[in-house]
Design a protein around this motif. Structure first.
Motif, mmCIF file in Angstrom:
data_model
loop_
_atom_site.group_PDB
_atom_site.id
_atom_site.type_symbol
_atom_site.label_atom_id
_atom_site.label_comp_id
_atom_site.label_asym_id
_atom_site.label_seq_id
_atom_site.Cartn_x
_atom_site.Cartn_y
_atom_site.Cartn_z
ATOM 1 N N PRO A 1 8.166 -47.376 -8.074
ATOM 2 C CA PRO A 1 6.737 -47.152 -7.801
ATOM 3 C C PRO A 1 5.861 -48.333 -8.222
ATOM 4 O O PRO A 1 4.861 -48.630 -7.564
ATOM 5 C CB PRO A 1 6.385 -45.912 -8.624
ATOM 6 N N LEU A 2 6.251 -49.021 -9.289
ATOM 7 C CA LEU A 2 5.487 -50.210 -9.699
ATOM 8 C C LEU A 2 5.586 -51.301 -8.636
ATOM 9 O O LEU A 2 4.592 -51.944 -8.303
ATOM 10 C CB LEU A 2 5.980 -50.720 -11.054
ATOM 11 N N ALA A 3 6.783 -51.490 -8.097
ATOM 12 C CA ALA A 3 6.962 -52.481 -7.031
ATOM 13 C C ALA A 3 6.185 -52.069 -5.790
ATOM 14 O O ALA A 3 5.562 -52.902 -5.132
ATOM 15 C CB ALA A 3 8.442 -52.645 -6.708
ATOM 16 N N ALA A 4 6.181 -50.766 -5.478
ATOM 17 C CA ALA A 4 5.439 -50.280 -4.309
ATOM 18 C C ALA A 4 3.937 -50.421 -4.520
ATOM 19 O O ALA A 4 3.195 -50.675 -3.568
ATOM 20 C CB ALA A 4 5.801 -48.831 -4.019
ATOM 21 N N ALA A 5 3.482 -50.289 -5.758
ATOM 22 C CA ALA A 5 2.057 -50.482 -6.038
ATOM 23 C C ALA A 5 1.676 -51.943 -5.854
ATOM 24 O O ALA A 5 0.583 -52.260 -5.374
ATOM 25 C CB ALA A 5 1.734 -50.023 -7.459
ATOM 26 N N ALA A 6 2.594 -52.840 -6.207
ATOM 27 C CA ALA A 6 2.329 -54.272 -6.041
ATOM 28 C C ALA A 6 2.390 -54.674 -4.575
ATOM 29 O O ALA A 6 1.658 -55.568 -4.143
ATOM 30 C CB ALA A 6 3.328 -55.082 -6.853
ATOM 31 N N SER A 7 3.273 -54.029 -3.817
ATOM 32 C CA SER A 7 3.409 -54.341 -2.393
ATOM 33 C C SER A 7 3.530 -53.030 -1.618
ATOM 34 O O SER A 7 4.605 -52.426 -1.587
ATOM 35 C CB SER A 7 4.645 -55.199 -2.142
ATOM 36 N N PRO A 8 2.449 -52.583 -0.994
ATOM 37 C CA PRO A 8 2.492 -51.311 -0.256
ATOM 38 C C PRO A 8 3.551 -51.253 0.840
ATOM 39 O O PRO A 8 3.932 -50.173 1.271
ATOM 40 C CB PRO A 8 1.084 -51.207 0.339
ATOM 41 N N LEU A 9 4.058 -52.399 1.261
ATOM 42 C CA LEU A 9 5.125 -52.399 2.263
ATOM 43 C C LEU A 9 6.407 -51.752 1.720
ATOM 44 O O LEU A 9 7.279 -51.365 2.492
ATOM 45 C CB LEU A 9 5.428 -53.829 2.721
#
Length: 154
Positions: free
Chosen positions: A38-46
């Motif tokens: 989720p942290l990675a998804a928050a940094a990159s919505p892709l």
């Protein structure tokens, strides 16, 4: 619904499945991935679709581990279904998060044949890839040695 309520609604075999499922999460440190994705998804919505897929796959991994521990995929699927049915009420923050991840897909997967063991295939692919890389490195060295006289003249 509390964890006690869920555990009370399950038979002894189903509780064994539930605890094996949760133990698999702990053993394989799924919380680390569940936090990082989720942290990675928050940094990159892709990465949002990846986040959902990783979450589902972590649950499936724990399901398969639980099925292996109890030795019965059908009882694992039944336990998952019963846990999902007892989870119709709001879950307090201290309840087990056993039933919130695409339950119908997980039950269907447990009712199908177990996934194939991919370690031998993975090891073979890695070995072939490593041999290819070593061969390419060796060929590059040979090519540089052949071209050295030409490059030295330049």
């Amino acid at each position: 619904m509390s964890t006690d309520t869920m555990l009370g609604a399950l038979s002894a075999e189903e509780r064994r499945v539930l605890l094996a499922h949760e133990r698999a999460h702990l053993t394989h440190r799924h919380a680390r991935l569940s936090t990082a994705v989720p942290l990675a998804a928050a940094a990159s919505p892709l990465l949002t679709p990846v986040r959902h897929m990783v979450t589902f796959l972590l649950e499936r991994w724990a399901d398969e581990q639980a099925a292996a521990v109890v030795g019965d995929r059908a009882s694992t699927a039944r336990a998952l279904a019963r846990a999902a049915l007892t989870a119709g009420r709001p879950v307090p923050p201290h309840g087990l998060g056993f039933t919130d991840r695409a339950v119908s897909r997980r039950i269907a997967a447990l009712q199908a044949a177990p996934p194939p063991r991919l370690w031998p295939l993975s090891a073979t692919v890695l070995a072939v890839g490593a041999l290819t890389a070593l061969g390419a490195a060796d060929a590059t060295g040979d090519l540089l040695r052949l071209l050295e006289p030409v490059l030295a003249r330049g």
